[in-house]
Design a protein around this motif. Structure first.
Motif, short mmCIF file in Angstrom:
data_model
loop_
_atom_site.label_atom_id
_atom_site.label_comp_id
_atom_site.label_asym_id
_atom_site.label_seq_id
_atom_site.Cartn_x
_atom_site.Cartn_y
_atom_site.Cartn_z
N PHE A 58 3.86 7.30 -6.47
CA PHE A 58 3.53 6.70 -5.07
C PHE A 58 4.84 6.42 -4.25
O PHE A 58 5.55 5.48 -4.48
CB PHE A 58 2.65 5.47 -5.36
N GLU A 59 5.24 7.48 -3.74
CA GLU A 59 6.64 7.29 -2.94
C GLU A 59 6.73 6.84 -1.78
O GLU A 59 7.48 6.27 -1.02
CB GLU A 59 7.33 8.72 -3.17
N ASN A 60 5.59 6.92 -0.84
CA ASN A 60 5.37 6.63 0.54
C ASN A 60 4.67 5.25 0.58
O ASN A 60 3.53 5.05 0.32
CB ASN A 60 4.56 7.54 1.19
N THR A 61 5.56 4.15 1.27
CA THR A 61 5.09 2.94 1.43
C THR A 61 4.75 2.60 2.91
O THR A 61 5.25 2.86 3.46
CB THR A 61 6.09 1.83 1.14
N TRP A 62 3.37 2.11 3.13
CA TRP A 62 2.87 2.15 4.39
C TRP A 62 3.29 0.76 4.97
O TRP A 62 3.17 -0.41 4.13
CB TRP A 62 1.15 2.09 4.36
N ALA A 63 3.46 0.83 6.27
CA ALA A 63 3.69 -0.49 7.05
C ALA A 63 2.44 -1.15 7.40
O ALA A 63 1.29 -0.39 7.56
CB ALA A 63 4.50 -0.38 8.42
N THR A 64 2.36 -2.56 7.40
CA THR A 64 1.10 -3.20 8.03
C THR A 64 0.58 -2.64 9.27
O THR A 64 -0.89 -2.84 9.51
CB THR A 64 1.16 -4.67 7.86
N THR A 65 1.50 -2.10 10.06
CA THR A 65 0.84 -1.56 11.39
C THR A 65 0.47 -0.20 11.38
O THR A 65 0.12 0.48 12.21
CB THR A 65 2.19 -1.57 12.29
N ASP A 66 0.33 0.46 9.90
CA ASP A 66 -0.23 1.88 9.94
C ASP A 66 -1.52 1.78 9.45
O ASP A 66 -2.33 2.83 9.52
CB ASP A 66 0.66 2.42 8.53
N TYR A 67 -2.21 0.43 9.11
CA TYR A 67 -3.70 0.53 8.79
C TYR A 67 -4.30 -0.83 9.16
O TYR A 67 -3.52 -1.91 9.57
CB TYR A 67 -3.93 0.76 7.56
N TRP A 68 -5.64 -0.74 9.25
CA TRP A 68 -6.33 -1.98 9.73
C TRP A 68 -7.12 -2.31 8.64
O TRP A 68 -7.69 -1.25 7.66
CB TRP A 68 -7.35 -1.53 10.55
N LEU A 69 -7.35 -3.59 8.00
CA LEU A 69 -8.42 -3.94 7.11
C LEU A 69 -9.65 -4.24 7.69
O LEU A 69 -9.60 -4.98 8.91
CB LEU A 69 -7.92 -5.27 6.40
N LEU A 84 0.64 -1.07 -0.05
CA LEU A 84 0.09 -0.03 0.26
C LEU A 84 0.68 1.10 0.04
O LEU A 84 1.93 1.42 0.95
CB LEU A 84 -0.94 0.06 1.04
N LYS A 85 0.74 2.21 -0.97
CA LYS A 85 1.68 3.13 -0.99
C LYS A 85 0.62 4.34 -1.27
O LYS A 85 -0.59 4.56 -1.64
CB LYS A 85 2.44 3.20 -2.38
N ASP A 86 0.98 5.68 -0.98
CA ASP A 86 0.46 7.00 -1.15
C ASP A 86 1.16 8.21 -1.93
O ASP A 86 2.26 8.04 -2.11
CB ASP A 86 -0.34 7.34 0.18
N ASP A 87 0.34 8.85 -2.72
CA ASP A 87 0.85 9.81 -3.58
C ASP A 87 0.76 11.23 -2.75
O ASP A 87 -0.40 11.84 -3.16
CB ASP A 87 0.58 9.67 -4.81
N ALA A 88 1.13 11.62 -1.78
CA ALA A 88 0.41 12.70 -0.93
C ALA A 88 0.73 13.94 -1.68
O ALA A 88 -0.33 14.63 -1.41
CB ALA A 88 1.27 12.80 0.39
N ASN A 89 1.53 14.17 -2.49
CA ASN A 89 1.71 15.51 -3.20
C ASN A 89 0.99 15.39 -4.48
O ASN A 89 1.35 16.32 -5.21
CB ASN A 89 3.23 15.83 -3.48
N GLN A 90 0.55 14.26 -4.98
CA GLN A 90 -0.18 14.14 -6.05
C GLN A 90 0.48 14.54 -7.29
O GLN A 90 0.27 15.07 -8.30
CB GLN A 90 -1.64 15.05 -5.99
N ASP A 91 1.93 13.89 -7.38
CA ASP A 91 2.52 13.92 -8.45
C ASP A 91 2.55 12.78 -9.42
O ASP A 91 3.68 12.71 -10.23
CB ASP A 91 4.08 14.49 -8.13
N LEU A 92 1.73 11.87 -9.11
CA LEU A 92 1.42 10.69 -9.74
C LEU A 92 2.56 9.79 -9.57
O LEU A 92 2.84 8.80 -10.35
CB LEU A 92 1.48 10.87 -11.31
#
Length: 290
Positions: A90-101, A80-88
């Motif tokens: 996805f430079e930020n990879t989330w750890a499994t400890t950052d989110y719940w399913l 799971l990655k995000d593009d916080a600055n919306q430059d297309l």
């Protein structure tokens, strides 16, 4: 005729012939039945508003809520990655400890399980917010209603195993399988298009999986669909087949039968409830004139 082989089918020829009243032991109409299984499988997805096969792919999602996002039916996350600055990018990879399913107890690998439908920010993680905006989240994973498998009882018996591209797989017992089944060998899905004794003709790397080598004596599993969904597809294929002589020279073009709709009702996505079901697939059954 060549059998379309680009996707999973939610029934198989053995069930259609032996369990649903299709009294046709010969292979004369197997190709036509294959087309019916394909068309009805796709039609059931349209009615339910979801897929029941397991697709490995990348999806991009919008974020409207900084604490959670709704996702299509999700079985497992690879990255799971995000593009916080919306430059297309996805430079930020989330750890499994950052989110719940969510839901927590979905258990999509169990026969009673179902998919995850939300990802929520985990307070104990390193992330403080989900990035709002269009297409700000990238998820590589497995998508579908569930992924439940059963051991077939057979192993790969090719001496030296099989390469990543061969389309004939020798197995312990061909009778452990049926034409139309989707198999799982390690992490690769294969679609069975024909069986001759103990040799399976298969489509490799199905549903976004990767073709791989598999050693001698590798176990082979069968992916199982929710029983009511499989039953609904089997009944519909058999009924279209059985009705063909009475509809000649016309195509069958009617709504699905009431008992079939009842079987599917619990598996319909919320977005499909209250909507009129689409018409049954316009497929010429075996024996019908074009």
């Amino acid at each position: 005729m060549a059998r379309e082989n680009y996707r999973s089918l939610y029934t198989d020829l053995t069930k259609v012939k032996d369990q649903a009243g299709v009294q046709e032991s010969a292979t004369t109409y197997d190709d036509a039945l294959w087309k019916l299984m394909l068309a009805v499988s796709e039609h059931v997805e349209a009615i339910c508003g979801r897929r029941f096969d397991v697709i490995t792919t990348t999806k991009y999602l919008d974020v409207l809520n900084p604490a959670e996002i709704e996702v299509p039916d999700l079985i497992a996350v690879t990255t799971l990655k995000d593009d916080a600055n919306q430059d297309l990018t996805f430079e930020n990879t989330w750890a499994t400890t950052d989110y719940w399913l969510h839901p927590f107890n979905a258990e999509p690998t169990k026969h009673w399980g179902r998919a995850y439908t939300k990802i929520r920010l985990r307070p104990q993680g390193t992330k403080t917010t989900l990035p709002l905006g269009e297409r700000t989240i990238e998820i590589v994973g497995k998508w579908g209603y569930r992924e439940f498998t059963e051991a077939s009882g057979s192993l790969v018996t090719d001496a030296g195993g099989i390469s990543a591209t061969v389309v004939t797989v020798n197995v312990t017992a061909g009778t452990d399988f049926a034409i139309g089944q989707t198999l799982l060998v390690e992490s690769e899905q294969l679609l069975v298009t024909n069986i001759a004794a103990n040799a399976l003709t298969v489509v490799r790397a199905l549903n976004g999986t990767t073709g791989a080598t598999h050693a001698l004596n590798t176990a082979i599993s069968i992916i199982r669909w929710p029983a009511p969904v499989e039953r609904a597809v089997t009944i519909t294929v058999a009924r279209i087949y059985a009705r063909a002589p009475f509809f000649e020279p016309f195509y069958v073009d009617v709504n699905l039968d009431t008992d079939v709709m009842l079987l599917l009702d619990a598996y319909r996505a919320e977005s499909t409830r209250g909507a009129s079901p689409p018409l049954a697939p316009q497929t010429a059954p075996p024996g019908a004139s074009p």
